[in-house]
Design an enzyme around this catalytic site. Structure first.
Site, PDB file in Angstrom:
ATOM      1  N   CYS A 252       0.851  -1.121  -0.007  1.00  0.00           N
ATOM      2  CA  CYS A 252      -0.104  -0.014  -0.067  1.00  0.00           C
ATOM      3  C   CYS A 252       0.934   1.187  -0.002  1.00  0.00           C
ATOM      4  O   CYS A 252       1.544   1.535   0.961  1.00  0.00           O
ATOM      5  CB  CYS A 252      -0.894   0.176   1.075  1.00  0.00           C
ATOM      6  SG  CYS A 252      -1.721   1.635   1.276  1.00  0.00           S
TER       7      CYS A 252
ATOM      8  N   CYS B 172      -0.492   4.190   2.596  1.00  0.00           N
ATOM      9  CA  CYS B 172      -0.511   3.854   4.008  1.00  0.00           C
ATOM     10  C   CYS B 172      -0.139   2.638   4.223  1.00  0.00           C
ATOM     11  O   CYS B 172       0.943   2.159   4.120  1.00  0.00           O
ATOM     12  CB  CYS B 172      -1.848   4.667   4.466  1.00  0.00           C
ATOM     13  SG  CYS B 172      -3.317   4.021   3.635  1.00  0.00           S
ATOM     14  N   SER B 173      -1.276   1.996   4.584  1.00  0.00           N
ATOM     15  CA  SER B 173      -1.103   0.342   5.038  1.00  0.00           C
ATOM     16  C   SER B 173      -2.233  -0.355   4.926  1.00  0.00           C
ATOM     17  O   SER B 173      -2.401  -1.236   5.725  1.00  0.00           O
ATOM     18  CB  SER B 173      -0.610   0.488   6.551  1.00  0.00           C
ATOM     19  OG  SER B 173      -1.697   0.897   7.369  1.00  0.00           O
ATOM     20  N   CYS B 174      -2.962  -0.050   3.889  1.00  0.00           N
ATOM     21  CA  CYS B 174      -4.399  -0.964   3.541  1.00  0.00           C
ATOM     22  C   CYS B 174      -3.963  -2.503   3.488  1.00  0.00           C
ATOM     23  O   CYS B 174      -2.817  -2.744   2.798  1.00  0.00           O
ATOM     24  CB  CYS B 174      -5.069  -0.333   2.302  1.00  0.00           C
ATOM     25  SG  CYS B 174      -5.678   1.241   2.711  1.00  0.00           S
TER      26      CYS B 174
END
Ligand code: FE
Length: 210
Positions: free
Chosen positions: A110, A113-115
């Protein structure tokens, strides 16, 4: 006092870092305003710490390896197929499963961000959220994979998939040799989180044991 507990106490003595302090302040405010029940928060944290994790994804992968009909459904409508195994839910509503083959290797990042697909993999590991992984996975995927211990030959095409809040990916790794006739349960034990993010392969049983 156990070592763990001592560590825990010591953690409490430390001043909170910027983000942790903000989270704490926000949590206090939400609880104070009656917008959040602290018990509900604890239940969510417990869910992701102990019940939801890569073992869920491993079950999905193992089923796809043993059941061609399920695999077909998984590759065409991942969320519905994953729901069949009982792992639907928040942050996994829209899923795509990517099949690795001898010629194609998929890896997931991602960049923003951090999906991450929570219902099947749990919470993302620290390296997945790190700026270097997020930036370099796109620019130099082979280099990143090499650093993580996965050397791919030049004739393998690497495809990088950028997760978003709307769409999350799960890699269906190749079934390793030497597992003919294995049960779903036994196969699932071989499947690692990293293989389902696409930064590793599922190792054959001997290598996995040794
Ligand atoms: Fe994200």
């Amino acid at each position: 006092m156990s070592h763990d507990h001592e560590e825990h106490v010591r953690e409490h003595d430390k001043p909170l870092s910027g983000p942790a302090l903000r989270v704490k302040a926000l949590e206090s405010l939400l609880v104070e305003k009656g917008l959040v029940d602290p018990k509900a928060l604890d239940a969510i944290i417990d869910l992701y710490e102990t019940k939801v994790g890569p073992h869920n994804g491993a079950r999905v992968v193992a089923r796809a390896w043993t059941d061609p009909g399920f695999k077909r459904r998984l590759l065409t409508d991942a969320a519905a197929a994953i729901d069949e195994v009982g792992f639907g839910g928040q942050e996994g509503e829209d899923m795509v499963v990517l099949e690795n083959t001898p010629k194609v290797h998929n890896m997931v990042v991602c960049t923003l961000c951090s999906c991450y697909p929570w219902p099947v993999l749990g919470l993302p590991p620290v390296w997945y959220k790190s700026a270097p992984y997020r930036a370099r996975a796109v620019i130099d995927p082979r280099g990143v994979l090499k650093e993580l211990g996965l050397l791919l030959s030049e004739d393998v095409e690497v495809r990088v998939w950028d997760s978003t809040a709307e769409l999350r990916y799960l890699v269906l790794p190749e079934r390793p040799a030497g597992t003919d006739g294995w049960t779903e349960e036994r196969l699932a034990a071989l499947v690692t989180r990293d293989a389902m993010v696409g930064v590793a392969k599922v190792l054959p049983p001997k290598a996995a044991a040794g």
